[in-house]
Design a protein around this motif. Sequence first.
Motif, mmCIF file in Angstrom:
data_model
loop_
_atom_site.group_PDB
_atom_site.id
_atom_site.type_symbol
_atom_site.label_atom_id
_atom_site.label_comp_id
_atom_site.label_asym_id
_atom_site.label_seq_id
_atom_site.Cartn_x
_atom_site.Cartn_y
_atom_site.Cartn_z
ATOM 1 N N LEU A 1 32.859 31.097 40.965
ATOM 2 C CA LEU A 1 33.528 33.022 41.489
ATOM 3 C C LEU A 1 34.731 31.684 41.474
ATOM 4 O O LEU A 1 35.725 32.301 40.826
ATOM 5 C CB LEU A 1 32.694 33.312 42.170
ATOM 6 N N LEU A 2 35.369 30.919 42.548
ATOM 7 C CA LEU A 2 36.572 30.467 42.201
ATOM 8 C C LEU A 2 36.690 29.813 40.934
ATOM 9 O O LEU A 2 38.308 29.841 41.040
ATOM 10 C CB LEU A 2 36.462 29.017 43.633
ATOM 11 N N GLU A 3 36.259 29.612 40.217
ATOM 12 C CA GLU A 3 36.873 28.517 38.746
ATOM 13 C C GLU A 3 36.598 29.863 38.091
ATOM 14 O O GLU A 3 38.374 29.767 37.921
ATOM 15 C CB GLU A 3 35.480 27.908 37.961
ATOM 16 N N ASN B 1 29.668 39.440 36.941
ATOM 17 C CA ASN B 1 27.786 39.443 37.037
ATOM 18 C C ASN B 1 28.639 38.333 38.024
ATOM 19 O O ASN B 1 27.087 37.955 39.374
ATOM 20 C CB ASN B 1 27.685 38.583 35.608
ATOM 21 N N ALA B 2 29.947 36.864 38.528
ATOM 22 C CA ALA B 2 29.777 36.100 39.418
ATOM 23 C C ALA B 2 29.911 36.500 40.950
ATOM 24 O O ALA B 2 29.338 36.219 41.401
ATOM 25 C CB ALA B 2 31.154 35.229 38.957
ATOM 26 N N ASN C 1 39.816 38.647 46.787
ATOM 27 C CA ASN C 1 40.237 37.807 45.398
ATOM 28 C C ASN C 1 39.646 38.381 44.237
ATOM 29 O O ASN C 1 40.355 38.248 43.320
ATOM 30 C CB ASN C 1 40.029 35.985 45.865
ATOM 31 N N VAL C 2 38.377 38.992 44.582
ATOM 32 C CA VAL C 2 37.810 39.648 42.997
ATOM 33 C C VAL C 2 38.666 40.870 42.106
ATOM 34 O O VAL C 2 39.269 41.406 41.392
ATOM 35 C CB VAL C 2 36.181 40.650 43.478
ATOM 36 N N ALA C 3 39.178 41.822 43.556
ATOM 37 C CA ALA C 3 39.860 42.498 43.652
ATOM 38 C C ALA C 3 41.264 42.321 43.538
ATOM 39 O O ALA C 3 41.950 42.695 42.331
ATOM 40 C CB ALA C 3 40.166 44.035 44.837
ATOM 41 N N LEU C 4 42.366 41.004 43.630
ATOM 42 C CA LEU C 4 43.599 40.535 42.983
ATOM 43 C C LEU C 4 43.153 39.978 41.359
ATOM 44 O O LEU C 4 44.160 40.262 40.709
ATOM 45 C CB LEU C 4 43.755 39.525 44.030
#
Length: 338
Positions: free
Chosen positions: A43-45, A59-60, A117-120
């Motif tokens: 996810l971070l990648e 998905n991640a 971070n996902v929202a960003l």
Amino acid sequence: MTHWFHRNPLKATAPVSFNYYGVAAGPPASKICNDLRTSRARLLELFTDLSCNPEMMKNAADSYFSLLQGFINSLDESTQESKLRYIQNFKWTDTLQGHVPSAQQDAVFELISMGFNVALWYTKYASRLAGKENITEDEAKEVHRSLKIAAGIFKHLKESHIPKLITPAEKGRDLEARLIEAYIIQCQAEAQEVTIARAIELKHAPGLIAALAYETANFYQKADHTLSSLEPAYSAKWRKYLHLKMCFYTAYAYCYHGQTLLASDKCGEAIRSLQEAEKLYAKAEALCKEYGETKGPGPTVKPSGHLFFRKLGNLVKNTLEKCQRENGFMPNPSPMKK
């Protein structure tokens, strides 16, 4: 229509091994810990992978958050929290305060920070897509959808997860109510920018476009007010963006309101409306320069040179000249001497 949006940087985080020797005993437990480690790293990648699309991100994120739930909620689906909630320390930096990390030994803090971070990421994806020249209708819909998803994630974190933190959010940092609210409102305002662009392309009534532009300006004003009590060293650049967009869309509102007045043969009122648009556009142009010179998180760009900005300037100028011609203010050109 191409767009330009300000973006703060992503949050950074320290690696997490999820190795719990003596606690997570047995192959099943070891597999879950290994899956947690790899799904978090994946996810971070993706946050910085320019080839990532919303489906890959969803998905991640679903993969990691479904595993992380075991550290938050009791497996017997009771209201009790998991005994593993406080077993791991998590560190995350801040979008405004740079490399100074916050740390909490709480899986809920990890869920919120990663969700943030996902929202960003959705806002950044929308920004990249919206910045393209000749954006298609489907791409515009994707921009709008991504901003709505981002706003929904921020809102969900604010209402459902942040209140569960044992250690309250620090003032002036990402998880504090003022900042979350500003991100939500900014997403709403930018989504409405896409709606306005679509309305202009479809040649909707100027009155409708003026009303949408005025509402968008109010969104930006509200977001700016939300950040007004923050430390200027961290929020000044972001606030310049919100302020210039407020002036920009108020100018849009006056410009299209002027067109409505002109269509009703109210030339004098139309001219006054266009003159007000001209003043606000000049103010927005000055704020663009200030934005570029202001230090702080966010890109170093010159928004006044952007196509979206220049198009409004030409529209205001041409509409004002049309109003003046129809009102008889502009003298006819002198006949050429032989």
